[in-house]
Design a protein around this motif. Structure first.
Motif, short mmCIF file in Angstrom:
data_model
loop_
_atom_site.label_atom_id
_atom_site.label_comp_id
_atom_site.label_asym_id
_atom_site.label_seq_id
_atom_site.Cartn_x
_atom_site.Cartn_y
_atom_site.Cartn_z
N TYR A 226 0.83 -1.21 0.00
CA TYR A 226 0.00 0.00 0.00
C TYR A 226 0.86 1.26 0.00
O TYR A 226 0.60 2.20 -0.75
N ARG A 228 3.86 1.55 -1.07
CA ARG A 228 4.48 1.67 -2.40
C ARG A 228 3.50 2.30 -3.38
O ARG A 228 3.88 3.17 -4.18
N PHE A 229 2.24 1.87 -3.33
CA PHE A 229 1.22 2.46 -4.20
C PHE A 229 1.09 3.96 -3.96
O PHE A 229 0.99 4.75 -4.90
N GLN A 232 4.14 5.91 -5.33
CA GLN A 232 4.14 5.91 -6.79
C GLN A 232 3.05 6.83 -7.34
O GLN A 232 3.27 7.58 -8.30
#
Length: 315
Positions: A226, A228-229, A232
């Motif tokens: 999560y 990382r999402f 990004q």
């Protein structure tokens, strides 16, 4: 010689901390105010720099004052936070060395100093700066204190509050200088702040994976996927906002020798991509540490600053 009184079961009662002297107390208060974190407050120059007004007489006289007031507000938050968390910090292997947890600064003194700064800084802004500046400083203090008391335990909201703190730093300089804040400036700064905050949380999650404890209340409730999402998504939003600003030509005279605005996109995107390398590795800690320890990223940042300066000055 009489030894320390033993508790039932053989455990010894820890000796109460000695009362610190005035010099030690002052040094402890300064340490608690986190001088290393003050570099973040330099963001108050972001809006005047973006508007090409960084070296005007008004900026050179008012921005140092705004920087001082924002530093006082952030110091107030750190003092109250450490006073509130003193008991739990004493059980932490690293945080137990903080001045309040270690007894160098008594908890009531930390509370008193923090509350005094939280009140006096916005009041000084009322007298010395445009009224909206004081309102932003007061809102920052209120939001950060709410974060310390409750919001740091609310999923997603904790990320938004920390990112908003960076955004408010960047807005304050423009508000103090009566500079209209561009929508692209707000979008790029907001997403850029969220990118760095989420990358730092992701790095902490990766570092703590497989260990028995977390340094933040919510770190075990976020998954690495999560976070990382989020970083990004935020990186993409920051790049998109910046590129839309750079490609926008309406009302902007094309007087420069070269299209500096468009060229600055290259450096900006390279900087985001380079920073993402550390985020992906899980080594993106404090943003200032990432930039200073990586020479290529520092060079890219310098090139971007030069191109951006040429763009806003119209050379």
């Amino acid at each position: 010689m009489v030894g320390p009184r033993a508790r039932p079961g053989g455990a010894r009662r820890p000796a109460p901390p000695r009362r610190p002297g005035p010099g030690a107390l002052l040094a402890g208060l300064v340490r608690t105010a986190r001088p290393r974190q003050w570099v973040k407050n330099v963001l108050v120059v972001a809006a005047p720099a973006a508007a090409g007004q960084l070296f005007t007489t008004a900026a050179l006289t008012r921005l140092p004052l705004v920087l001082l007031l924002f530093t006082a507000c952030s110091a107030a938050v750190y003092l109250v936070n450490d006073a509130r968390d003193a008991e739990s910090d004493r059980a932490h292997p690293v945080k137990r060395h903080r001045p309040v947890a270690a007894g160098q600064v008594p908890v009531p003194v930390a509370y008193a100093a923090g509350c005094a700064l939280a009140v006096l800084a916005p009041l000084a802004a009322v007298l010395l700066c445009p009224p909206l500046t004081a309102a932003v400083l007061a809102a920052y203090v209120a939001m950060q204190l709410a974060y310390c008391l409750r919001l740091k335990r609310v999923l997603v909201v904790d990320l938004a509050v920390v990112a908003a703190g960076f955004l408010m730093r960047a807005m304050t300089g423009g508000i103090a200088m009566d500079i209209p804040l561009s929508r692209w400036f707000l979008i790029t700064t907001g997403f850029g702040a969220l990118f760095m905050v989420a990358a730092k949380r992701y790095s902490e999650a990766v570092e703590m994976a497989g260990r028995g404890g977390a340094t933040r209340a919510l770190l075990t409730e976020y998954t690495a996927g999560y976070l990382r999402f989020v970083w990004q998504l935020a990186a993409g939003g920051a790049v998109l906002g910046y590129c839309l600003w750079a490609l926008e030509t309406g009302g902007v005279p094309q007087t420069g020798l070269l299209p500096w605005r468009q060229l600055s996109m290259i450096a900006f995107i390279l900087g985001v991509l380079r920073y993402a390398v550390f985020a992906d590795r899980g080594t993106a800690g404090e943003p200032e540490d990432v930039v200073l320890r990586d020479r290529p990223l520092a060079v890219v940042a310098l090139v971007w600053a030069v191109l951006y300066g040429l763009a806003v000055t119209g050379w």
